[in-house]
Write an enzyme that holds these catalytic residues in place. Structure first.
Site, PDB file in Angstrom:
ATOM      1  N   GLU A   1     -22.821  20.558 -22.349  1.00 12.49           N
ATOM      2  CA  GLU A   1     -23.226  21.687 -21.509  1.00 12.49           C
ATOM      3  C   GLU A   1     -22.949  21.487 -20.025  1.00 12.49           C
ATOM      4  OE1 GLU A   1     -25.133  19.495 -23.138  1.00 12.49           O
ATOM      5  OE2 GLU A   1     -27.037  19.085 -22.155  1.00 12.49           O
TER       6      GLU A   1
ATOM      7  N   HIS B   1     -25.286  27.319 -28.286  1.00 14.35           N
ATOM      8  CA  HIS B   1     -26.097  26.154 -27.954  1.00 14.35           C
ATOM      9  C   HIS B   1     -25.810  25.670 -26.526  1.00 14.35           C
ATOM     10  CE1 HIS B   1     -28.176  22.279 -28.901  1.00 14.35           C
ATOM     11  NE2 HIS B   1     -27.298  21.808 -28.033  1.00 14.35           N
ATOM     12  N   GLU B   2     -24.539  25.444 -26.221  1.00 15.37           N
ATOM     13  CA  GLU B   2     -24.205  24.917 -24.881  1.00 15.37           C
ATOM     14  C   GLU B   2     -24.555  25.936 -23.803  1.00 15.37           C
ATOM     15  OE1 GLU B   2     -23.909  21.944 -25.176  1.00 15.37           O
ATOM     16  OE2 GLU B   2     -23.154  21.781 -27.223  1.00 15.37           O
TER      17      GLU B   2
ATOM     18  N   HIS C   1     -28.190  25.815 -22.978  1.00  9.28           N
ATOM     19  CA  HIS C   1     -28.531  24.693 -22.094  1.00  9.28           C
ATOM     20  C   HIS C   1     -28.501  25.112 -20.615  1.00  9.28           C
ATOM     21  CE1 HIS C   1     -29.160  21.072 -24.401  1.00  9.28           C
ATOM     22  NE2 HIS C   1     -28.000  21.131 -25.023  1.00  9.28           N
TER      23      HIS C   1
ATOM     24  N   GLU D   1     -32.942  19.181 -26.002  1.00  9.87           N
ATOM     25  CA  GLU D   1     -32.231  19.571 -27.228  1.00  9.87           C
ATOM     26  C   GLU D   1     -33.084  20.399 -28.188  1.00  9.87           C
ATOM     27  OE1 GLU D   1     -29.174  19.471 -27.294  1.00  9.87           O
ATOM     28  OE2 GLU D   1     -28.699  17.986 -25.757  1.00  9.87           O
TER      29      GLU D   1
ATOM     30  N   ASP E   1     -27.519   6.041 -26.427  1.00 14.43           N
ATOM     31  CA  ASP E   1     -26.506   6.406 -27.418  1.00 14.43           C
ATOM     32  C   ASP E   1     -26.892   5.906 -28.813  1.00 14.43           C
ATOM     33  OD1 ASP E   1     -24.852   7.761 -25.628  1.00 14.43           O
ATOM     34  OD2 ASP E   1     -23.751   5.941 -25.087  1.00 14.43           O
TER      35      ASP E   1
ATOM     36  N   TYR F   1     -33.375  17.240 -31.889  1.00 12.81           N
ATOM     37  CA  TYR F   1     -32.857  18.610 -32.017  1.00 12.81           C
ATOM     38  C   TYR F   1     -33.706  19.414 -32.995  1.00 12.81           C
ATOM     39  CZ  TYR F   1     -28.415  17.125 -29.849  1.00 12.81           C
ATOM     40  OH  TYR F   1     -27.457  16.665 -28.991  1.00 12.81           O
TER      41      TYR F   1
END
Ligand code: BES
Ligand code: ZN
Length: 592
Positions: A262, A286-287, A290, A309, A366, A374
């Site tokens: 995003e 979705h993006e 954001h 998220e 990560d 999410y």
């Protein structure tokens, strides 16, 4: 003195940079960005200033008037990188650091011409979330310290540079070079810094929306994403005015490790979304969402990632429901439910990472990444929405955006704001069970629809031969196929694979969700006719959502493992660093 983010040396008692000025040159021969970063302070600064760096070579630091500033690079920490401590003289308004990035910078991928669609020119893109901005510039790399910025990026003249920022013109910069300027007037967290350089063409989709891609893909991209303006309008109705001026998108080469990112004003997208039937545009929803949940109001640190998220998945499905109806939204929730169950399973020996509010001291964000924040996060938002009432909750979301716009918030701040607006609501839905306990609470919202039930039933009875007939299956929409594939038994025989492939022509799918769901089933069954397809995907595509499960599925049989090792040996030198790590992690679990 206080460090407030487990993933940054940022210290909120020290001076705080409020803006950056970047002047960088992209050297594709050496695969480095080289130049200067100026950090501008909000007030006169002095004394120690700790910055985050990873793989950076810093050659000099000067204060505004040109006086040299002493600096010291600390030891390399595996997750954090190296602390760069400056000691600022009194009344410093800005410092300028001369530096260069490493060819293996975690936040950058330098692609050879062969790794692009056009095969003619090289490509560079950044991916700074979660904590890779420090491999691109020395900075206070925490979402708590927001900055505006200006940048001048000099690139070989046949290439175009774009950033997650407003363009501010371009000009010749000596023979063979061109300088592109940008300004980002809204304050952003460092993880939203974004840059890409390549052979790029733009196509307008509306007065405020343009898609960028390589010339070879721009036509397909413009067609696939033609509905974006309608999404922006829907999102504005739900969440309030779009505050970032333009919404542009960039379709990257296939090694991009995520589905989408995003980046403000310039969402980055994987080309695997170009299914040819607009069936994967929920990633754009979705993006885009954001822009509110994530970019306008950001998580303070990776420990509050669900705020970004979970809220965004909820927002994405509200947009989907408004544009395509209740049933399409239910199928999306159903697909997410299955992904959530698989992730909870994958993390069963690390249950603490399945809380929403995580503790990540010493944990690489990560490595903590999964669909849990999410899908569990989105279900928590729905629990709040259902308890408050949809109209009330919509009003709440708008006031949450208004209250915290351009700020970064913690779970605790969010909860306090909920409590003020809806006294007792958090207790009523047992918020601690969502936030601080692992797994999914009993009584989590379920999403039922007749079609979802029907498809689940068909998948369960498919093995007994009482499945749907081929004519009916041929008419299924992509999301229906995906629901069905997700719910088939995991241990198909090769005969069953052949029957499935014949009914749904799975090997030739342009929709990568379907294609990889199929390839995973087939790979786990050791169904060799699908091996070539798996090789094609793993050689071309870097999206971790596909790469990890495919390597995992190939691990189930000896011929699959042999294939995986062979593919990895030849393809991994050109993988993104994140993709390589994901593949390695999957292969590390192979039995031998
Ligand atoms: N912000 C994420 C991608 C990300 C998360 C990058 C954490 C680095 C660290 C982005 O918005 C995202 O969630 N992408 C998803 C899209 C999907 C949920 C629709 C993806 O890439 O799969
Ligand atoms: Zn997201």
């Amino acid at each position: 003195m206080a460090r407030v983010d487990p993933h940054s040396y940022f210290d909120d008692a020290q001076p705080r940079a409020v803006s950056w000025r970047l002047r960088l040159r992209a050297d594709f021969e050496r695969k480095v960005l080289r130049g200067t970063a100026t950090l501008v302070f909000g007030a006169d600064a002095q004394g120690p200033l700790d910055l985050d760096t990873k793989g950076l070579s810093v050659s000099g630091v000067v204060a505004d008037a040109g006086a040299a500033v002493p600096f010291e690079l600390g030891p390399e920490e595996p997750i954090l990188g190296r602390r760069l401590r400056l000691v600022l003289p009194a009344k410093t308004r800005s410092v300028t650091l001369a530096y260069e990035t490493s060819p293996s910078a975690a936040g950058l991928q330098w692609l050879s011409p062969e790794q692009t669609e056009g095969k003619r020119l090289p490509f560079l893109f950044s991916q700074c979330q979660a904590i890779h901005a420090r491999s691109v510039l020395p900075c206070q790399d925490s979402a708590i310290a927001r900055v505006t910025y200006e940048a001048e990026i000099t690139v070989p003249a046949e290439l175009t540079a774009v950033m997650g920022a407003g363009p501010a013109g371009d000009a010749d910069a000596g023979p063979g070079w061109r300088a592109f300027r940008f300004t980002m007037p809204q304050p952003i967290p460092s993880y939203l810094l974004a840059l890409a350089v390549g052979e790029l063409e733009g196509r307008d989709l509306s007065h405020r929306c343009r898609v960028w891609a390589e010339p070879a893909t721009i036509g397909a991209a413009a067609w696939e994403f033609a509905g974006t303006e309608a999404m922006i309008a829907r999102a504005e109705a739900l969440f309030g005015p779009y505050d970032w001026d333009r919404y542009d998108m960039l379709v990257l080469p296939p090694s991009f490790p995520y589905g989408g990112m995003e980046n403000p004003r310039m969402t980055f997208l994987t080309p695997t979304l170009l299914a040819g039937d607009r069936s994967l545009v929920d990633v754009v929803a979705h993006e885009l969402a954001h822009s509110w949940t994530g970019n306008l109001v950001s998580n303070a640190t990776a420990e509050h990632f669900w705020l970004n998220e979970g809220f965004t998945v909820w927002a994405e499905r509200r947009i989907l429901k408004a544009l395509r109806g209740e049933e399409a939204a239910s199928l999306a929730w159903g697909i997410g439910q299955k992904e959530l169950e698989e992730a909870l399973e994958r993390f069963h020996d690390k249950p603490e990472l399945t809380r929403l509010r995580t503790r990540l001291q010493g944990v690489d964000p990560d490595d903590a990444f999964s669909v849990v924040p999410y899908e569990k996060g989105a279900r928590f938002v729905v629990a709040l929405e259902r308890a408050a009432g949809e109209a009330e909750f919509d009003r709440f979301v708008k006031s949450y955006m208004a209250r915290f716009r351009f700020q970064s918030v913690t779970t605790e701040q969010f909860c306090a704001f909920v409590e003020t607006n809806f006294p007792g609501l958090l207790a009523k839905i047992d918020a601690p069970a969502w936030l601080d306990a692992p797994g999914l609470p009993d009584g989590a919202p379920r999403f039922v629809s007749a079609r979802l039930e029907e498809l689940s039933g068909l998948a369960l009875s498919w093995r007994s031969g009482r499945g749907p007939d081929a004519d009916a299956m041929a008419k299924w929409r992509p999301d229906e196929i995906l629901v069905f594939l997700q719910r088939l038994p995991r241990d198909l025989s090769r005969e069953e694979c052949a029957r499935l492939d014949a009914a749904l022509s799975l090997g030739g799918r342009g929709n990568y969700e379907i294609l990889t769901a199929w390839l995973c089933l087939a790979a786990a069954a050791g169904y060799e006719p699908a091996f070539e397809g798996a090789r094609r995907v793993l050689t071309r595509v870097g999206r971790m959502k596909y790469v990890r499960p495919l390597y995992q599925a190939l691990g189930k049989t000896a011929p699959g493992r042999a294939l995986a090792r062979e593919i990895f040996a030849s393809a991994s030198p050109s993988y993104h660093a994140l993709t390589r790590r994901a593949a390695e992690a999957a292969m590390a679990l192979y039995p031998f």
